[in-house]
Design a protein around this motif. Structure first.
Motif, PDB file in Angstrom:
ATOM      1  N   ALA A  14      38.389  82.393  59.198  1.00  0.00           N
ATOM      2  CA  ALA A  14      38.229  81.162  58.439  1.00  0.00           C
ATOM      3  C   ALA A  14      36.748  80.853  58.253  1.00  0.00           C
ATOM      4  O   ALA A  14      35.953  81.026  59.172  1.00  0.00           O
ATOM      5  N   GLY A  15      36.404  80.409  57.046  1.00  0.00           N
ATOM      6  CA  GLY A  15      35.013  80.151  56.718  1.00  0.00           C
ATOM      7  C   GLY A  15      34.296  81.336  56.105  1.00  0.00           C
ATOM      8  O   GLY A  15      33.183  81.199  55.589  1.00  0.00           O
ATOM      9  N   SER A  17      34.045  84.974  53.632  1.00  0.00           N
ATOM     10  CA  SER A  17      34.101  85.252  52.202  1.00  0.00           C
ATOM     11  C   SER A  17      34.688  86.634  51.940  1.00  0.00           C
ATOM     12  O   SER A  17      34.592  87.539  52.780  1.00  0.00           O
ATOM     13  N   ARG A  67      35.476  76.672  45.640  1.00  0.00           N
ATOM     14  CA  ARG A  67      35.389  77.714  46.662  1.00  0.00           C
ATOM     15  C   ARG A  67      35.526  79.112  46.061  1.00  0.00           C
ATOM     16  O   ARG A  67      34.920  80.061  46.558  1.00  0.00           O
ATOM     17  N   ASN A  84      35.062  82.083  48.765  1.00  0.00           N
ATOM     18  CA  ASN A  84      34.193  81.583  49.827  1.00  0.00           C
ATOM     19  C   ASN A  84      34.904  80.487  50.614  1.00  0.00           C
ATOM     20  O   ASN A  84      35.901  79.925  50.149  1.00  0.00           O
ATOM     21  N   SER A  85      34.372  80.190  51.773  1.00  0.00           N
ATOM     22  CA  SER A  85      34.930  79.130  52.619  1.00  0.00           C
ATOM     23  C   SER A  85      36.437  79.284  52.780  1.00  0.00           C
ATOM     24  O   SER A  85      37.206  78.338  52.606  1.00  0.00           O
ATOM     25  N   LYS A  87      40.208  79.621  54.025  1.00  0.00           N
ATOM     26  CA  LYS A  87      41.023  78.845  54.954  1.00  0.00           C
ATOM     27  C   LYS A  87      42.285  79.639  55.297  1.00  0.00           C
ATOM     28  O   LYS A  87      42.731  80.473  54.494  1.00  0.00           O
ATOM     29  N   ASP A  90      44.842  80.123  52.666  1.00  0.00           N
ATOM     30  CA  ASP A  90      44.583  81.066  51.572  1.00  0.00           C
ATOM     31  C   ASP A  90      45.258  82.420  51.824  1.00  0.00           C
ATOM     32  O   ASP A  90      45.215  83.294  50.947  1.00  0.00           O
ATOM     33  N   SER A 122      42.513  81.825  61.866  1.00  0.00           N
ATOM     34  CA  SER A 122      41.890  80.543  62.266  1.00  0.00           C
ATOM     35  C   SER A 122      41.056  80.689  63.520  1.00  0.00           C
ATOM     36  O   SER A 122      41.086  81.719  64.175  1.00  0.00           O
TER      37      SER A 122
END
Length: 122
Positions: A14-15, A17, A67, A84-85, A87, A90, A122
């Motif tokens: 998570a976070g 790319s 994002r 990007n970013s 989660k 996604d 996560s």
């Protein structure tokens, strides 16, 4: 007839790319609008992003706006999805699709790739 092959999916935290690619072959790629869709387990396929054949207009789902970025290189017959970013929500199989007009509707697209798995931990 257009053949589409996606690549670039993998496990990411998570976070992080990722950049997905969709290579097209067959009829003139540059005349097709392109879309990215995704499907999570047990859920319907949903719209992510789309781009017109001239790249003049792009469309995004609200869930990814700001994002994700869709782009294309007609010289390389390739469309990209920069994510990007990321989660955990996604996480899905991501598909590219082609048709003459850009649309947010799954049924509007005639040509589909086989999909590439994106997993966000996560």
């Amino acid at each position: 007839q257009v053949q589409l092959v996606e690549s670039g999916g993998r496990l990411v935290q998570a976070g992080g790319s990722l950049r997905l690619s969709c290579a097209a072959s067959g009829r003139t790629f540059s005349r097709y609008a392109m879309g990215w869709f995704r499907q999570a387990p047990g859920k319907a396929r949903e719209f992510v992003a789309a781009i017109t054949w001239t790249s003049s207009t792009t469309y995004y789902a609200d869930s990814v706006k700001g994002r994700f970025t869709i782009s294309r290189d007609n010289a390389k017959n390739t469309v990209y999805l920069q994510m990007n970013s990321l989660k955990p929500e996604d996480t899905a199989v991501y598909y590219c699709a082609a048709d003459f007009r850009a649309s947010t509707v799954v049924a509007a697209y005639d040509y589909w790739g086989q999909g590439t798995q994106v997993t966000v931990s996560s």
